[in-house]
Scaffold this active site. Structure first.
Site, mmCIF file in Angstrom:
data_model
loop_
_atom_site.group_PDB
_atom_site.id
_atom_site.type_symbol
_atom_site.label_atom_id
_atom_site.label_comp_id
_atom_site.label_asym_id
_atom_site.label_seq_id
_atom_site.Cartn_x
_atom_site.Cartn_y
_atom_site.Cartn_z
ATOM 1 N N ARG A 70 0.561 -1.003 0.236
ATOM 2 C CA ARG A 70 -0.246 -0.196 -0.249
ATOM 3 C C ARG A 70 0.926 0.942 -0.282
ATOM 4 N NH1 ARG A 70 -4.254 -0.450 3.939
ATOM 5 N NH2 ARG A 70 -5.422 1.657 2.999
ATOM 6 N N CYS A 127 -1.165 5.527 9.118
ATOM 7 C CA CYS A 127 -1.284 4.403 8.828
ATOM 8 C C CYS A 127 -2.579 4.366 7.517
ATOM 9 C CB CYS A 127 -1.653 3.489 9.311
ATOM 10 S SG CYS A 127 -3.490 4.045 11.124
#
Length: 283
Positions: free
Chosen positions: A180, A238
């Protein structure tokens, strides 16, 4: 003050004269749900068995506000959060221990929020519920109302501009999975990639196969090798401020203070004017 507690230590404290308040925050992100829908709800699992005396806390409803342009798990309303903690029996003069189903992310979110709002003694059960060796309980307790009043600002908090500045002038860790960060996949947010200048530091590399944190000296060595040297300003983000809280917790175990960007990638990527970096390099 230690940030984590072992199951054996918890059992000993529960038998002592000032047992900690126990919070069960079982939760799991479901990427299959439509945007705005709640994630996995751990109430059924809590009802089926929990550590004796633990009170269930709902991450989506009590540890976050409704998702929007400021992220998928924005900071909760302070008064609502305080009311939820008092309902669970949280008081300023009594220690708190938080646990979840073992991943540690949800427990870390509650730990971080309590620290940010000024609670002086809160820890996470290392390894979560799977580490508990006692018999589970199915009856939900009715604790006496606590007296905790949140006072935000006790630990560092980043907004988007602060995260961008820290990525340039300090150390900003991206706690998501490496793919990611690199922008190879993005199952949830508008676009893949990372904040320019941020360093990839997946939070799952802070724990062993049993879900427990690596020894403090190993965590210290890991973060220092990534740039969190003495005197450096450190921050974490995050996807939506949940797994990032777990990385802040790992940094605390390592003795390294760190700020959390709660909006995280879900906020950053929602603004098409903010720059996005892809690939393995920070820039």
């Amino acid at each position: 003050m230690n940030a984590i507690i072992s199951a054996s230590e918890l059992a000993s404290e529960l038998a002592g004269t000032n047992p900690p308040v126990l919070l069960d925050v079982r939760w799991q992100l479901s990427v299959q749900k439509a945007a705005g829908e709640p994630s996995f709800d751990g109430r059924a699992e809590y009802a089926a068995g929990h550590i004796p005396g633990a009170v269930y806390v709902d991450l989506d409803q009590e540890l976050a506000s409704a998702p929007g342009s400021n992220g998928r798990h924005p900071l909760p309303d302070t008064e609502r959060f305080g009311a939820a903690m008092r309902r669970a029996g949280v008081s300023t003069g009594r220690p708190v221990v938080v646990y979840d189903g073992g991943q540690g992310w949800a427990a870390a979110r509650a730990w971080w929020l309590l620290r940010w709002t000024g609670h002086p003694d809160v820890r996470v059960l290392d390894g979560g519920l799977p580490s508990w060796e006692g018999s589970p309980e199915t009856i939900a307790p009715t604790p006496a109302e606590g007296d905790f009043t949140p006072e935000p600002g006790a630990v560092a908090l980043l907004d988007a501009d602060g995260a961008a500045a820290l990525a340039r002038d300090g150390v900003l860790f991206d706690a998501r999975a490496g793919e990611r960060y690199r922008g190879e996949v993005e199952p949830i947010d508008r676009v893949g990639g990372h904040i320019p200048g941020a360093l990839s530091a997946p939070t799952n590399e802070n724990v062993g196969a049993d879900g427990r944190f690596l020894p403090a000296e190993e965590l210290t060595a890991r973060f220092k090798s990534l740039g969190a040297t003495e005197g450096a300003d450190v921050g974490v983000y995050c996807g939506s401020g949940v797994s990032g809280a777990h990385e802040v917790l790992a940094l605390a175990v390592a003795g390294i203070p760190a700020a959390l960007y709660v909006g995280s990638w879900s906020e950053w990527s929602s603004d098409p004017d903010r720059p996005v970096a892809v690939g393995p390099d920070p820039q």
